[in-house]
Design a protein around this motif. Structure first.
Motif, PDB file in Angstrom:
ATOM      1  N   GLY A 237       0.677  -1.354   0.007  1.00 22.69           N
ATOM      2  CA  GLY A 237      -0.232   0.165   0.182  1.00 22.69           C
ATOM      3  C   GLY A 237       0.948   1.277   0.052  1.00 22.69           C
ATOM      4  O   GLY A 237       0.904   1.952  -1.150  1.00 22.69           O
ATOM      5  N   TYR A 238       1.678   1.421   1.091  1.00 25.45           N
ATOM      6  CA  TYR A 238       2.247   2.690   1.265  1.00 25.45           C
ATOM      7  C   TYR A 238       3.244   2.951   0.111  1.00 25.45           C
ATOM      8  O   TYR A 238       3.306   3.997  -0.473  1.00 25.45           O
ATOM      9  CB  TYR A 238       2.658   2.742   2.689  1.00 25.45           C
ATOM     10  CG  TYR A 238       3.595   4.293   2.738  1.00 25.45           C
ATOM     11  CD1 TYR A 238       2.856   5.417   3.152  1.00 25.45           C
ATOM     12  CD2 TYR A 238       4.740   4.451   2.873  1.00 25.45           C
ATOM     13  CE1 TYR A 238       3.162   6.595   3.231  1.00 25.45           C
ATOM     14  CE2 TYR A 238       5.559   5.651   3.099  1.00 25.45           C
ATOM     15  CZ  TYR A 238       4.657   6.753   3.260  1.00 25.45           C
ATOM     16  OH  TYR A 238       5.228   8.029   3.322  1.00 25.45           O
ATOM     17  N   ARG A 239       4.145   1.696  -0.055  1.00 28.01           N
ATOM     18  CA  ARG A 239       5.107   1.811  -1.042  1.00 28.01           C
ATOM     19  C   ARG A 239       4.785   1.620  -2.439  1.00 28.01           C
ATOM     20  O   ARG A 239       5.156   2.298  -3.324  1.00 28.01           O
ATOM     21  CB  ARG A 239       6.081   0.876  -0.497  1.00 28.01           C
ATOM     22  CG  ARG A 239       6.913   1.063   0.677  1.00 28.01           C
ATOM     23  CD  ARG A 239       7.693   2.417   0.801  1.00 28.01           C
ATOM     24  NE  ARG A 239       8.824   2.355  -0.275  1.00 28.01           N
ATOM     25  CZ  ARG A 239       9.899   1.759  -0.269  1.00 28.01           C
ATOM     26  NH1 ARG A 239      10.283   1.358   0.919  1.00 28.01           N
ATOM     27  NH2 ARG A 239      10.823   2.008  -1.176  1.00 28.01           N
ATOM     28  N   ALA A 240       3.948   0.329  -2.691  1.00 26.46           N
ATOM     29  CA  ALA A 240       3.526   0.344  -3.952  1.00 26.46           C
ATOM     30  C   ALA A 240       2.151   0.747  -4.528  1.00 26.46           C
ATOM     31  O   ALA A 240       1.911   0.803  -5.808  1.00 26.46           O
ATOM     32  CB  ALA A 240       3.457  -1.347  -4.292  1.00 26.46           C
ATOM     33  N   ARG A 241       1.526   1.550  -3.501  1.00 30.62           N
ATOM     34  CA  ARG A 241       0.313   2.413  -3.772  1.00 30.62           C
ATOM     35  C   ARG A 241      -0.911   1.531  -4.133  1.00 30.62           C
ATOM     36  O   ARG A 241      -1.740   1.977  -4.961  1.00 30.62           O
ATOM     37  CB  ARG A 241       0.605   3.274  -4.870  1.00 30.62           C
ATOM     38  CG  ARG A 241       1.915   4.201  -4.775  1.00 30.62           C
ATOM     39  CD  ARG A 241       2.184   4.627  -3.661  1.00 30.62           C
ATOM     40  NE  ARG A 241       1.169   5.757  -3.077  1.00 30.62           N
ATOM     41  CZ  ARG A 241       0.882   5.931  -2.060  1.00 30.62           C
ATOM     42  NH1 ARG A 241       1.901   5.723  -1.123  1.00 30.62           N
ATOM     43  NH2 ARG A 241       0.030   6.894  -1.312  1.00 30.62           N
ATOM     44  N   TYR A 242      -0.972   0.514  -3.699  1.00 29.65           N
ATOM     45  CA  TYR A 242      -2.164  -0.454  -3.838  1.00 29.65           C
ATOM     46  C   TYR A 242      -3.060   0.362  -2.648  1.00 29.65           C
ATOM     47  O   TYR A 242      -2.857   0.650  -1.679  1.00 29.65           O
ATOM     48  CB  TYR A 242      -2.078  -1.889  -3.300  1.00 29.65           C
ATOM     49  CG  TYR A 242      -3.219  -2.649  -3.586  1.00 29.65           C
ATOM     50  CD1 TYR A 242      -3.491  -3.615  -4.910  1.00 29.65           C
ATOM     51  CD2 TYR A 242      -4.387  -3.044  -2.946  1.00 29.65           C
ATOM     52  CE1 TYR A 242      -4.237  -4.271  -5.366  1.00 29.65           C
ATOM     53  CE2 TYR A 242      -5.307  -3.851  -3.141  1.00 29.65           C
ATOM     54  CZ  TYR A 242      -5.429  -4.524  -4.316  1.00 29.65           C
ATOM     55  OH  TYR A 242      -6.431  -5.270  -4.476  1.00 29.65           O
ATOM     56  N   PRO A 243      -4.646   0.374  -3.062  1.00 29.94           N
ATOM     57  CA  PRO A 243      -5.362   1.231  -2.146  1.00 29.94           C
ATOM     58  C   PRO A 243      -5.638   0.312  -0.819  1.00 29.94           C
ATOM     59  O   PRO A 243      -5.459  -0.862  -0.799  1.00 29.94           O
ATOM     60  CB  PRO A 243      -6.965   1.125  -2.952  1.00 29.94           C
ATOM     61  CG  PRO A 243      -6.501   0.961  -4.548  1.00 29.94           C
ATOM     62  CD  PRO A 243      -5.275   0.173  -4.528  1.00 29.94           C
ATOM     63  N   LEU A 244      -5.806   1.322   0.095  1.00 31.14           N
ATOM     64  CA  LEU A 244      -5.862   0.744   1.556  1.00 31.14           C
ATOM     65  C   LEU A 244      -7.170   1.243   2.197  1.00 31.14           C
ATOM     66  O   LEU A 244      -7.557   2.545   1.995  1.00 31.14           O
ATOM     67  CB  LEU A 244      -4.433   1.490   2.327  1.00 31.14           C
ATOM     68  CG  LEU A 244      -3.235   0.701   1.969  1.00 31.14           C
ATOM     69  CD1 LEU A 244      -2.090   1.498   2.679  1.00 31.14           C
ATOM     70  CD2 LEU A 244      -2.972  -0.518   2.215  1.00 31.14           C
ATOM     71  N   ALA A 245      -7.398   0.393   2.857  1.00 30.17           N
ATOM     72  CA  ALA A 245      -8.918   0.617   3.717  1.00 30.17           C
ATOM     73  C   ALA A 245      -8.044   1.166   5.214  1.00 30.17           C
ATOM     74  O   ALA A 245      -7.252   0.676   5.665  1.00 30.17           O
ATOM     75  CB  ALA A 245      -9.661  -0.444   4.137  1.00 30.17           C
ATOM     76  N   ALA A 246      -8.880   1.996   5.807  1.00 37.31           N
ATOM     77  CA  ALA A 246      -8.461   2.536   6.983  1.00 37.31           C
ATOM     78  C   ALA A 246      -8.551   1.395   8.315  1.00 37.31           C
ATOM     79  O   ALA A 246      -7.516   1.311   8.897  1.00 37.31           O
ATOM     80  CB  ALA A 246      -9.480   3.952   7.412  1.00 37.31           C
ATOM     81  N   LYS A 247      -9.294   0.653   8.052  1.00 35.98           N
ATOM     82  CA  LYS A 247      -9.239  -0.656   8.835  1.00 35.98           C
ATOM     83  C   LYS A 247     -10.377  -1.749   8.381  1.00 35.98           C
ATOM     84  O   LYS A 247     -11.135  -1.147   7.554  1.00 35.98           O
ATOM     85  CB  LYS A 247      -9.666  -0.168  10.468  1.00 35.98           C
ATOM     86  CG  LYS A 247     -10.881   0.570  10.651  1.00 35.98           C
ATOM     87  CD  LYS A 247     -11.236   0.892  12.121  1.00 35.98           C
ATOM     88  CE  LYS A 247     -12.303   1.814  12.434  1.00 35.98           C
ATOM     89  NZ  LYS A 247     -12.454   2.182  13.773  1.00 35.98           N
TER      90      LYS A 247
END
Length: 361
Positions: A237-247
């Motif tokens: 997520g943070y590095r490769a930019r895959y979308p992330l859910a908050a939790k």
């Protein structure tokens, strides 16, 4: 005169010695490289019957051939010699490209090494049948096929023990040796030695606002720490930019926990969870796994029906075992080592018997 001759001979002898050492060093480098290449696992075998579709793509010489394969549905690009150049799975954004051979290891904790020609990258869109004809893919493939820019494997190993700290332009340390989490003050030893729940923003030490507007704040005591799912969110997520859910259950994207990741409708389930909870069933085979897949485990009976561990599948190591990298409390951070249990998917070791499902994002 004899003294003068002796003095003038020393530089000559020194030069001969240096040349000899350089030659020996060069020979050893070539020999070691040849040995390393000899240990490279063979390219993933594709055994089902393909429907051939010929297509030229990119600037590399030779004719290329597209194949449509099943279980899971995917497109495979082969070179003129039949070698697999890339694999793209329907519904997934991760692609496996063949590139220069690399060696990944963690000498501080294990002798295991992975020598691989697989480069796992994130595409801007999910793959679908016929996407090789679309402009977004042609542009992406032209940029990344053969590129040595950091892929998921390179990113993942930037957090194992001894990895150097890297900072961005704002002074945020975004890479470097990571911990699993702080010590659990109520631990009685065993599986609760360290606290879980350290996410990527804890590691970074910065607030993070997700796409749905939710902002999560780091805990100071969890700085430089990520648990198993937090590690996957950091890399993917943070590095490769895959979308992330908050939790879990809040926003769309990769969920917070291993259980929610495994049960989400993201990507493609290459090994589905089967059997009755909480035990579920160990898969009969791991042959469908591809480097870059997320692998999920049920390690602790105290978690009930929930899967409680996730890692990134790397492929076959130089000893012939299927290995993965994950953040583990026993070693206190990301590792491919065996501390806390044999970290292989084959055989009947700790993680192999706890392996339950796999997903290709």
């Amino acid at each position: 005169m004899a003294t003068k001759a002796k003095r003038t001979s020393r530089p000559v002898l020194h030069a001969i010695t240096v040349v000899s050492l350089l030659a020996a060093s060069g020979y050893l480098t070539v020999a070691l490289r040849a040995e390393e290449q000899a240990k490279v696992p063979t390219v993933q075998a594709v055994t089902d019957s393909p429907e051939l579709k010929k297509a030229g793509l990119g600037d590399a010489p030779g004719e290329r051939t597209w194949e449509r394969l099943k279980n899971p549905d995917r497109s495979v690009l082969r070179g003129e010699d039949g070698r697999v150049l890339a694999t793209f799975t329907d519904g997934s954004r991760t692609a496996t490209l063949t590139g220069p051979s690399r060696t990944f290891g963690e000498p501080a904790n294990t002798r295991s090494q992975v020598v691989t020609e697989n480069w796992v990258r994130l595409m801007p869109e999910h793959w679908r049948k016929g996407a090789e004809k679309e402009q977004w893919f042609k542009d992406w493939f032209a940029e990344y096929f053969g590129s040595e820019e950091d892929d998921l494997f390179a990113l993942a190993f930037q957090y194992v023990e001894g990895a150097p700290v890297k900072e961005d332009g704002e002074g945020i340390a975004y890479a470097g040796d990571a911990q699993f989490g702080p010590l659990n003050p109520e631990s009685r030893g065993g599986a609760d030695l360290r606290l879980e729940d350290s996410d990527f923003y804890d590691y970074l030490g910065i607030p993070y606002t997700f796409r749905d507007g939710t902002t999560q704040y780091p805990e100071a005591g969890r700085a430089r720490a990520v648990d198993c799912s937090g590690y996957m969110r950091l890399v993917l997520g943070y590095r490769a930019r895959y979308p992330l859910a908050a939790k879990d259950g809040v926003g769309d994207g990769l969920p917070r926990t291993a259980d929610a990741m495994a049960r989400s409708d993201l990507g493609t389930d290459v090994i589905e969870l089967s059997g009755e909870p909480p035990l579920y069933e160990r898969p009969d085979s791991t042959s469908v796994l591809q480097p870059g897949d997320l692998v999920f485990f049920w390690l602790d009976s105290r978690t009930g029906k929930r899967l409680d561990h996730v890692g990134l599948y790397l492929g076959v190591d130089t000893d012939g075992h299927k290995v993965f990298v994950s953040s583990r409390e026993e070693l206190n951070g990301p590792t491919i080592g065996d501390k806390g249990g044999t970290a292989r998917l084959d055989g009947n070791g700790y993680y192999a018997t706890a392996f339950r499902s796999a997903k290709r994002l």
